[in-house]
Enzyme design. Structure first.
Site, PDB file in Angstrom:
ATOM      1  CE1 TYR A 132      47.671  51.416  43.770  1.00 56.91           C
ATOM      2  CE2 TYR A 132      47.833  52.982  45.590  1.00 56.91           C
ATOM      3  CZ  TYR A 132      48.041  52.661  44.260  1.00 56.91           C
ATOM      4  OH  TYR A 132      48.619  53.579  43.422  1.00 56.91           O
ATOM      5  CG  ASN A 153      51.821  54.202  34.485  1.00 63.44           C
ATOM      6  OD1 ASN A 153      51.853  54.908  35.500  1.00 63.44           O
ATOM      7  ND2 ASN A 153      50.753  54.159  33.690  1.00 63.44           N
ATOM      8  N   GLY A 205      50.117  50.774  30.857  1.00 62.20           N
ATOM      9  CA  GLY A 205      49.069  51.638  31.396  1.00 62.20           C
ATOM     10  C   GLY A 205      49.045  52.979  30.704  1.00 62.20           C
ATOM     11  CB  SER A 261      51.397  54.824  45.205  1.00 66.58           C
ATOM     12  OG  SER A 261      50.543  55.581  46.056  1.00 66.58           O
ATOM     13  CG  ASP A 317      44.137  41.888  32.048  1.00 72.70           C
ATOM     14  OD1 ASP A 317      44.879  42.494  32.849  1.00 72.70           O
ATOM     15  OD2 ASP A 317      43.124  41.259  32.403  1.00 72.70           O
TER      16      ASP A 317
END
Length: 267
Positions: free
Chosen positions: A156, A92, A14, A143, A65
């Site tokens: 998520y 990441n 990422g 996160s 991907d």
């Protein structure tokens, strides 16, 4: 202790924007040999060029991907074929979605989990032998959504909670092999992910950031460089006895009411 990654091989997924870009640039400044992965080829090449300017070390840029087995296998193979070793893996790459159980469809669930969980699991599995060989380490980018419950952050938040536990499980498994595994848990961070997820304009996004900043105890949203500094610290010998940790970098946002978070304010 000074931080120096000269002759160390670091893989950052990422890496074409946001936290990944900031992390790649910081590792480049510290002399690392970089393998950079992203889906946006133009952005990835631009980041690689900026990294090369730091210390004159040309990164390997891999367009892939990481939500597909083909992308994962390509990333692992090209990195090891090119550098013959790996010292640090920074997982990441991630995607997000705004939905809840009453509106969710399985395609969205599968898309988020394929990158945020399955992709990390598969890439890590393929690269663990190389990390054992070098006594390297892994830093996962999670996160605060993985530990704070907010309506609208499904799936998520589920994926990031899974990533946190994956970090602890693999850290315990690999500790006897000399491989450390940690995670960084960012709060609201300036990046492209929210704009892609919501379709908001730049002005709307900046207005939202300003609004969110008022709910954060330290009064600021995070910059990509704030997260990058913690990633590098965890990857360095300064953290040689740190493993199985999930380090929040959020200005204290995790201590506030969940209603202050992303989804409610981004309507």
């Amino acid at each position: 202790m000074n931080v120096d990654f000269t002759d160390k091989v670091v893989l950052v997924t990422g890496a074409s924007a946001g936290i990944g870009e900031s992390t790649a640039l910081l590792f480049a400044k510290l002399g690392a040999k970089l393998s950079l992965v992203g889906r946006n080829e133009a952005n990835l090449r631009a980041v690689a060029a900026e990294c090369e300017k730091q210390r004159g070390v040309k990164p390997l840029a891999i367009v892939a991907d990481l939500g597909t087995d083909e992308g994962i296998q390509k990333t692992a193979k090209e990195t090891l074929d090119h550098f013959k070793r790996l010292d640090v893996l920074v997982n990441n790459a991630g995607i997000s979605a705004r939905t809840c159980i009453q509106l969710a469809d399985m395609a969205t669930f599968d898309e988020v989990f394929s990158v945020d969980v399955r992709g990390v699991y598969h890439l890590t599995k393929l690269l663990v032998p190389a990390l054992i060989e070098t006594g390297g380490n892994i830093v996962n980018v999670s996160s605060i959504s993985g530990s704070m419950v907010v309506v609208g952050s499904l799936p998520y938040g589920m994926a990031k909670a899974a990533l946190d536990h994956f970090t602890r499980l693999v850290a315990l498994e690999l500790a006897p092999k000399g491989v450390r595994v940690n995670a960084v848990s960012p709060g609201v961070t300036v990046s492209t992910i929210v704009k892609r997820m919501t379709g908001c304009t730049e002005d709307q996004y900046q207005g939202w950031l300003s609004s969110v900043a008022t709910t954060i105890p330290l009064g600021e949203v995070c910059q990509g460089s704030d997260i990058a500094q913690t990633i590098v610290h965890l990857a360095s010998d300064n953290s040689r006895l740190v493993t199985g940790t999930v380090v929040p970098v959020d200005g204290g946002l995790r201590f506030t009411s969940p209603s202050n978070l992303l989804i409610k304010q981004m309507k």
